[in-house]
Design an enzyme around this catalytic site. Structure first.
Site, PDB file in Angstrom:
ATOM      1  N   PHE A 232      -5.434   3.206  14.441  1.00  0.00           N
ATOM      2  CA  PHE A 232      -5.524   4.197  13.376  1.00  0.00           C
ATOM      3  C   PHE A 232      -6.455   3.657  12.301  1.00  0.00           C
ATOM      4  CE2 PHE A 232      -2.265   6.526  15.335  1.00  0.00           C
ATOM      5  CZ  PHE A 232      -2.033   7.714  14.628  1.00  0.00           C
TER       6      PHE A 232
ATOM      7  N   LYS B 288     -15.039   0.728  14.317  1.00  0.00           N
ATOM      8  CA  LYS B 288     -13.752   0.039  14.480  1.00  0.00           C
ATOM      9  C   LYS B 288     -13.238   0.219  15.902  1.00  0.00           C
ATOM     10  CE  LYS B 288      -9.117  -0.290  12.453  1.00  0.00           C
ATOM     11  NZ  LYS B 288      -8.204   0.155  11.363  1.00  0.00           N
TER      12      LYS B 288
ATOM     13  N   ASP C 174      -4.999  -6.598   4.666  1.00  0.00           N
ATOM     14  CA  ASP C 174      -6.106  -7.427   5.169  1.00  0.00           C
ATOM     15  C   ASP C 174      -6.092  -8.818   4.542  1.00  0.00           C
ATOM     16  OD1 ASP C 174      -7.164  -5.432   6.815  1.00  0.00           O
ATOM     17  OD2 ASP C 174      -8.221  -4.519   5.130  1.00  0.00           O
TER      18      ASP C 174
ATOM     19  N   ASN D  47       0.847  -1.197   0.000  1.00  0.00           N
ATOM     20  CA  ASN D  47       0.000   0.000   0.000  1.00  0.00           C
ATOM     21  C   ASN D  47       0.880   1.244   0.000  1.00  0.00           C
ATOM     22  OD1 ASN D  47       0.528   0.709   2.921  1.00  0.00           O
ATOM     23  ND2 ASN D  47      -0.458  -1.289   3.186  1.00  0.00           N
TER      24      ASN D  47
ATOM     25  N   LYS E 177     -12.947  -3.236  18.033  1.00  0.00           N
ATOM     26  CA  LYS E 177     -11.571  -3.711  18.300  1.00  0.00           C
ATOM     27  C   LYS E 177     -11.150  -3.435  19.747  1.00  0.00           C
ATOM     28  CE  LYS E 177     -11.307  -4.894  13.983  1.00  0.00           C
ATOM     29  NZ  LYS E 177     -10.382  -4.356  12.988  1.00  0.00           N
TER      30      LYS E 177
ATOM     31  N   LYS F  89       9.130 -16.769 -10.675  1.00  0.00           N
ATOM     32  CA  LYS F  89       8.479 -15.608 -11.263  1.00  0.00           C
ATOM     33  C   LYS F  89       7.346 -16.037 -12.192  1.00  0.00           C
ATOM     34  CE  LYS F  89       9.307 -11.615 -14.239  1.00  0.00           C
ATOM     35  NZ  LYS F  89      10.285 -10.875 -15.061  1.00  0.00           N
TER      36      LYS F  89
END
Length: 399
Positions: free
Chosen positions: A320, A334, A275, A206, A338, A285
């Site tokens: 976060f 969340k 996730d 990301n 959590k 490869k």
């Protein structure tokens, strides 16, 4: 109130780097005074430092152009931090043996503030047993040492002896200037992205730069905490005086978090963890073939959920959340699901906020409250997050 930094500059080619150091400290609104040895003036003119600092440079202990006062005593009393950068072998030898034969060594000896020594010299001089012993004595006297780095030296030799990067010296000054309300506390921070292998060449990741997590880790360290930083791959400089553990995948991060989580006073999870991961990464490869490629993904361990479920008594858990829509609703859910004490939420749609930026605009969410913050630097936000985490304790805000 502005912190007063006294910079001692000695006679070495690295003296020019002190110009950038003084300039940067002034931009951060420190009060800066410079003392130079006579040899240092052969490399940089005092007028340069006077222009950068806005204060008269001291060189001669008996300069009669100053207003009458005992100049070395007045600067020694004023200083919050005294830095010698660069520090030659000669000056290091003087200060550890209490010699005071010029303005710099006299003021240094008179000062009772925190002191930072930044050696810079030829490799042979640095490695000489006498210099090694003198630097060790500096440590024993409680002076912070910002070690020289390796590279091509001005004399043409290759090796250790270059003055540390200006940013590293600034980092040490900020640490020395900060109050220590978190002394005795243990803080765990996760930062950066994870990488999920597709094959030996490619991976899924990301846009996280790790800047927010690193800023929090440094701020916690500055405030006296014993900090562990578990970080994905970033382009950021290592954080001195922080136990940093490098990982790649979400699984590796989960395993490291489990090792350290139980004895932490506070856990701040800024990392952008995948996730999903590739169920069976290819051993070789993957060659281009056909118009499409299908990858089977499997769910990764939910680290924040694990921490919430296994939270220790009196442990603070801060998550976060980066969202693209329904920020408050999604982040609030969340936070509750959590079992977080608080959650820092921001939208990737906000200008100058989120991944890769130096600033952030967030919402602090608790199970019973929501606080909107204005856009600020990630360094400023780091201190604010820590203040929120330790709210209600004997916490001194960052000046």
């Amino acid at each position: 109130m502005k912190k007063c930094i006294v910079i001692g500059v000695t006679g070495g080619i690295a003296a020019f780097k002190a110009c950038q150091l003084v300039s940067n400290l002034k931009k951060k609104e420190y009060e800066v005074h410079v003392i130079m040895t006579k040899n240092a003036t052969e490399f940089v003119a005092p007028l340069t430092f006077e222009s950068l600092s806005g204060n008269r440079v001291s060189v001669d202990t008996f300069d009669r152009n100053f207003e009458y006062n005992v100049q070395h005593i007045s600067l020694a009393k004023k200083a919050d931090v005294f830095v010698i950068a660069p520090a030659t072998a000669n000056v290091i030898a003087k200060i550890v043996h209490g010699l005071a034969d010029d303005m710099l060594t006299t003021t240094f000896l008179a000062a009772s503030c925190k002191k930072i020594i930044c050696p810079a010299m030829n490799t042979g001089m640095l490695n000489n047993p006498v210099t090694v012993e003198n630097i060790d004595k500096c440590n024993q006297l409680g002076y912070m040492i910002v070690e020289a780095t390796s590279g091509l030296l001005a004399c043409g030799d290759e090796g250790k002896g270059k003055l540390a990067d200006v940013q590293t010296i600034e980092d040490a000054i900020e640490y020395a200037c900060s109050p220590k309300p978190l002394l005795g506390k243990k803080v765990l921070v996760t930062a950066g992205p994870t990488q999920e292998a597709i094959d030996p060449v490619r991976f899924i990741t990301n846009h996280s730069s790790g800047k927010m997590g690193y800023a929090i880790a440094k701020a916690a360290r500055n405030l006296g905490a014993d900090v562990t930083l578990i970080s994905g791959q970033t382009n950021l400089e290592p954080c001195p005086m922080i136990n940093t553990i490098q990982i790649k995948s979400a699984k590796e991060m989960f395993e490291e978090v489990k090792k350290y989580a139980s004895n932490q006073d506070c856990i701040i999870k800024t990392a952008a963890v995948a996730d999903y991961t590739v169920k069976e990464p290819a051993l070789n490869k993957i060659k281009k073939q056909g118009e499409t490629l299908t990858l089977e993904l499997s769910k990764t361990d939910d680290i924040l959920a694990y921490l919430g479920k296994n939270k220790q008594a009196n442990q603070i858990l801060c998550g976060f959340a980066m969202e693209t829509e329904n920020l408050i609703e999604n982040a609030s859910n969340k936070c509750i699901n959590k079992n977080c004490d608080l959650l820092i939420a921001n939208s990737i749609n906000e200008k100058d906020s989120g991944f890769q930026t130096d600033t952030n605009k967030v919402v602090i969410i608790r199970p019973q409250s929501i606080t909107h913050l204005e856009l600020m630097s990630k360094e400023e936000l780091a201190y604010r997050v820590l203040e929120e985490c330790f709210k209600g304790e004997d916490y001194v805000t960052h000046n």
